[in-house]
Scaffold this motif. Structure first.
Motif, PDB file in Angstrom:
ATOM      1  N   LEU A 146       1.035  -1.421  -0.115  1.00 17.45           N
ATOM      2  CA  LEU A 146       0.010   0.372  -0.044  1.00 17.45           C
ATOM      3  C   LEU A 146       0.801   0.859  -0.271  1.00 17.45           C
ATOM      4  CD1 LEU A 146      -3.021   0.925  -0.126  1.00 17.45           C
ATOM      5  CD2 LEU A 146      -2.735   0.833   2.391  1.00 17.45           C
ATOM      6  N   THR A 147       1.609   1.064   1.130  1.00 18.59           N
ATOM      7  CA  THR A 147       2.817   2.426   0.554  1.00 18.59           C
ATOM      8  C   THR A 147       3.050   2.811  -1.140  1.00 18.59           C
ATOM      9  OG1 THR A 147       2.905   2.000   3.083  1.00 18.59           O
ATOM     10  CG2 THR A 147       4.666   3.482   2.627  1.00 18.59           C
ATOM     11  N   THR A 148       4.315   1.387  -1.008  1.00 18.74           N
ATOM     12  CA  THR A 148       4.347   1.592  -2.140  1.00 18.74           C
ATOM     13  C   THR A 148       3.840   2.249  -3.020  1.00 18.74           C
ATOM     14  OG1 THR A 148       6.194  -0.134  -1.444  1.00 18.74           O
ATOM     15  CG2 THR A 148       6.222   0.880  -3.438  1.00 18.74           C
ATOM     16  N   VAL A 149       2.410   1.759  -3.948  1.00 21.02           N
ATOM     17  CA  VAL A 149       2.049   2.008  -5.090  1.00 21.02           C
ATOM     18  C   VAL A 149       1.186   3.610  -4.477  1.00 21.02           C
ATOM     19  CG1 VAL A 149      -0.484   1.391  -4.133  1.00 21.02           C
ATOM     20  CG2 VAL A 149       0.338   1.171  -6.233  1.00 21.02           C
ATOM     21  N   ALA A 150       1.055   3.983  -2.963  1.00 25.63           N
ATOM     22  CA  ALA A 150       0.812   5.636  -2.948  1.00 25.63           C
ATOM     23  C   ALA A 150       2.148   6.409  -3.604  1.00 25.63           C
ATOM     24  CB  ALA A 150       0.485   5.858  -1.776  1.00 25.63           C
ATOM     25  N   ALA A 151       3.260   6.002  -3.100  1.00 27.61           N
ATOM     26  CA  ALA A 151       4.909   7.152  -3.089  1.00 27.61           C
ATOM     27  C   ALA A 151       5.345   6.487  -4.480  1.00 27.61           C
ATOM     28  CB  ALA A 151       5.446   6.118  -3.163  1.00 27.61           C
ATOM     29  N   GLY A 152       4.931   5.200  -5.237  1.00 22.93           N
ATOM     30  CA  GLY A 152       4.623   5.365  -7.129  1.00 22.93           C
ATOM     31  C   GLY A 152       3.694   6.499  -7.523  1.00 22.93           C
ATOM     32  N   ALA A 153       2.315   6.059  -7.257  1.00 16.13           N
ATOM     33  CA  ALA A 153       1.889   7.063  -7.688  1.00 16.13           C
ATOM     34  C   ALA A 153       1.924   8.735  -7.692  1.00 16.13           C
ATOM     35  CB  ALA A 153       0.315   6.692  -7.675  1.00 16.13           C
ATOM     36  N   ALA A 154       2.268   9.085  -6.359  1.00 13.13           N
ATOM     37  CA  ALA A 154       2.569  10.220  -6.591  1.00 13.13           C
ATOM     38  C   ALA A 154       4.328  10.781  -6.397  1.00 13.13           C
ATOM     39  CB  ALA A 154       2.177  10.555  -4.778  1.00 13.13           C
ATOM     40  N   ALA A 155       4.866  10.170  -6.141  1.00 15.01           N
ATOM     41  CA  ALA A 155       5.710  10.529  -7.444  1.00 15.01           C
ATOM     42  C   ALA A 155       6.317  10.793  -8.640  1.00 15.01           C
ATOM     43  CB  ALA A 155       6.659   9.184  -7.285  1.00 15.01           C
ATOM     44  N   ALA A 156       5.429  10.004  -9.432  1.00 17.89           N
ATOM     45  CA  ALA A 156       4.909  10.400 -11.065  1.00 17.89           C
ATOM     46  C   ALA A 156       4.270  11.632 -11.211  1.00 17.89           C
ATOM     47  CB  ALA A 156       4.346   8.691 -11.444  1.00 17.89           C
ATOM     48  N   VAL A 157       3.052  11.483 -10.441  1.00 18.51           N
ATOM     49  CA  VAL A 157       2.174  13.198 -10.511  1.00 18.51           C
ATOM     50  C   VAL A 157       3.029  14.276 -10.592  1.00 18.51           C
ATOM     51  CG1 VAL A 157       0.674  14.717  -9.338  1.00 18.51           C
ATOM     52  CG2 VAL A 157       0.192  12.042 -10.575  1.00 18.51           C
ATOM     53  N   VAL A 158       4.223  13.642  -8.939  1.00 21.71           N
ATOM     54  CA  VAL A 158       4.375  15.194  -8.775  1.00 21.71           C
ATOM     55  C   VAL A 158       6.259  15.525  -9.877  1.00 21.71           C
ATOM     56  CG1 VAL A 158       7.077  15.775  -6.760  1.00 21.71           C
ATOM     57  CG2 VAL A 158       4.776  15.282  -6.221  1.00 21.71           C
ATOM     58  N   SER A 159       6.771  14.955 -10.591  1.00 22.29           N
ATOM     59  CA  SER A 159       7.148  14.603 -11.597  1.00 22.29           C
ATOM     60  C   SER A 159       7.138  15.275 -12.713  1.00 22.29           C
ATOM     61  CB  SER A 159       7.646  12.715 -11.666  1.00 22.29           C
ATOM     62  OG  SER A 159       8.317  12.954 -13.064  1.00 22.29           O
ATOM     63  N   LEU A 160       5.583  14.959 -12.790  1.00 22.31           N
ATOM     64  CA  LEU A 160       5.298  15.917 -13.862  1.00 22.31           C
ATOM     65  C   LEU A 160       4.816  17.157 -13.496  1.00 22.31           C
ATOM     66  CD1 LEU A 160       2.222  13.323 -15.223  1.00 22.31           C
ATOM     67  CD2 LEU A 160       3.635  14.298 -17.228  1.00 22.31           C
ATOM     68  N   ALA A 161       4.725  17.657 -12.548  1.00 23.20           N
ATOM     69  CA  ALA A 161       4.149  18.922 -12.265  1.00 23.20           C
ATOM     70  C   ALA A 161       5.231  19.420 -12.372  1.00 23.20           C
ATOM     71  CB  ALA A 161       3.533  18.700 -10.736  1.00 23.20           C
ATOM     72  N   HIS A 162       6.563  18.943 -11.467  1.00 20.15           N
ATOM     73  CA  HIS A 162       7.744  19.389 -12.073  1.00 20.15           C
ATOM     74  C   HIS A 162       8.133  19.866 -13.311  1.00 20.15           C
ATOM     75  CE1 HIS A 162      10.005  20.161  -7.939  1.00 20.15           C
ATOM     76  NE2 HIS A 162       9.349  19.294  -7.534  1.00 20.15           N
ATOM     77  N   SER A 163       8.155  18.815 -14.513  1.00 20.07           N
ATOM     78  CA  SER A 163       8.770  19.115 -15.355  1.00 20.07           C
ATOM     79  C   SER A 163       7.855  19.450 -16.975  1.00 20.07           C
ATOM     80  CB  SER A 163       9.812  17.935 -15.475  1.00 20.07           C
ATOM     81  OG  SER A 163       9.274  16.885 -15.443  1.00 20.07           O
ATOM     82  N   GLY A 164       6.323  18.777 -16.187  1.00 17.13           N
ATOM     83  CA  GLY A 164       5.703  18.501 -17.248  1.00 17.13           C
ATOM     84  C   GLY A 164       5.966  17.471 -18.054  1.00 17.13           C
ATOM     85  N   ASN A 165       4.929  17.352 -19.403  1.00 17.46           N
ATOM     86  CA  ASN A 165       5.279  16.467 -20.662  1.00 17.46           C
ATOM     87  C   ASN A 165       4.651  17.041 -21.793  1.00 17.46           C
ATOM     88  OD1 ASN A 165       4.570  14.033 -21.869  1.00 17.46           O
ATOM     89  ND2 ASN A 165       6.047  13.522 -20.860  1.00 17.46           N
ATOM     90  N   SER A 166       5.978  17.407 -22.199  1.00 19.34           N
ATOM     91  CA  SER A 166       5.686  18.363 -23.967  1.00 19.34           C
ATOM     92  C   SER A 166       4.994  17.645 -24.823  1.00 19.34           C
ATOM     93  CB  SER A 166       7.379  17.840 -25.199  1.00 19.34           C
ATOM     94  OG  SER A 166       7.801  17.398 -25.210  1.00 19.34           O
ATOM     95  N   SER A 167       4.849  15.988 -24.705  1.00 18.50           N
ATOM     96  CA  SER A 167       4.014  15.015 -25.852  1.00 18.50           C
ATOM     97  C   SER A 167       2.878  14.844 -25.565  1.00 18.50           C
ATOM     98  CB  SER A 167       4.488  13.381 -25.955  1.00 18.50           C
ATOM     99  OG  SER A 167       5.594  13.484 -25.933  1.00 18.50           O
ATOM    100  N   THR A 168       2.368  15.411 -24.312  1.00 16.45           N
ATOM    101  CA  THR A 168       0.914  15.157 -23.928  1.00 16.45           C
ATOM    102  C   THR A 168       0.259  16.696 -23.925  1.00 16.45           C
ATOM    103  OG1 THR A 168       1.968  14.869 -21.414  1.00 16.45           O
ATOM    104  CG2 THR A 168       0.960  12.867 -22.946  1.00 16.45           C
TER     105      THR A 168
END
Lengths: 212, 212
Positions: A146-168
């Motif tokens: 449970l901890t890992t899935v929450a951490a992974g999901a939040a990390a993916a969104v934080v990374s998107l918030a930091h650097s965005g994504n030009s393709s999408t």
């Protein structure tokens, strides 16, 4: 030799209600009902108690990490100092479903760790008890997931918030909401610390079961 | 009684090089160097072998799930049938760093499962071996963490691609790239199946260690 080590084990752990009668009985017939104390000696007893105390300390650490992660994410909230006629610019954790899930998951994990502390204390008092140790190992695996899935999901969104994504065409929002992003990043780091602590808890539980 | 069960165990597992001399020795002094075979009997032996075979089957399942997830994500690629003067509209897994990480993580996990199969076979042949069982338990926990973090991260991004987020102005891309999104969603489901199988593997390893 076996008789000797048995009585030694009883001296070290006098709180075991089953071991009293066995120690007084002087017959040499093997007791089928109490096979546990036969093989224990002072060395493994001490090692298991050490592992159990270490387990308790790691558990407190995991509780602190999960609570800190939940609190950091739950209080992340930033309102920009300017506004238009129609709306204010505000970012909060409940704008993103992933962050909501993160806060709930960390809360559940923290609650589980609190409930698991009595079992950890039982393992310190009776280092040779197999039941609580096995229960903790299995439930710790679930909490780890449970901890890992929450951490992974939040990390993916934080990374998107930091650097965005030009393709999408998803733009980075951390330029505007810097404090919000920093707090969310801190929460993700805390959750990964909890993941590491749970992995160590599983490792020590397994080592403790091995020498049973 | 103990002597009897000891010789039974030696009949069932003759490949153990230590047990031969013990079986032939008829003295009643306890042997300090070989305390393991004292308490084992035919029932736990059968149960442990059953758990080891189940472990092997689950491992094959986890390998299939991880490989399928990696393949589904790795081949997700969609080019839209229209293009402007300057560029074509194309979506691929390597446009999103999270999906790249997912493919690499699933590849590593599949590789680990392949390498772990010999140890699982050792556990079938020698159900009372503690070393390989403990090694598998600890490495399975690490593989579980890697699988779960990749699954969680990919699930967060797939959910964003499906429904977007109005607060951050991230638009859903699944309206345009439907096939790409479907394949990525399938890969996420496969990875969660692998997570479940790893949890079961840890559960059965723990149960097998308990009756040691």
């Amino acid at each position: 030799m076996t008789k000797n080590s048995e009585s030694t084990a009883i001296d070290v752990a006098p709180e075991n209600p089953n071991s009293g009668p066995i120690g007084k009985k002087k017959s040499t017939t093997p007791l089928l009902a109490a096979p546990v104390p036969v093989r224990q000696d002072r060395g493994t007893h001490r090692m298991k108690r050490g592992l159990a105390i270490f387990d308790f300390v790691l558990r407190i650490g995991a509780l602190a990490a999960a609570l800190a992660a939940a609190a950091a994410m739950g209080t992340s909230d930033e309102t920009l100092p300017f506004f238009t006629q129609f709306f204010q610019f505000e970012a909060s954790y409940d704008d993103l479903p992933t962050f909501q899930f993160f806060v709930i998951a960390m809360g559940i994990v923290a609650g589980y760790v609190v409930l698991s502390i009595p079992f950890s204390i039982v393992c310190i008092v009776r280092p040779h008890a197999v039941g609580p140790r096995l229960l903790l190992l299995i439930l710790d695996s679930v909490a780890l997931t449970l901890t890992t899935v929450a951490a992974g999901a939040a990390a993916a969104v934080v990374s998107l918030a930091h650097s965005g994504n030009s393709s999408t065409n998803w733009l980075a929002i951390c330029n505007q909401f810097g404090d919000f992003c920093q707090q969310a990043s801190g929460a993700v780091i805390g959750s990964f610390a909890a993941v590491l602590l749970f992995l160590l808890l599983i490792l020590f539980s397994a080592l403790s079961l091995k020498h049973h």
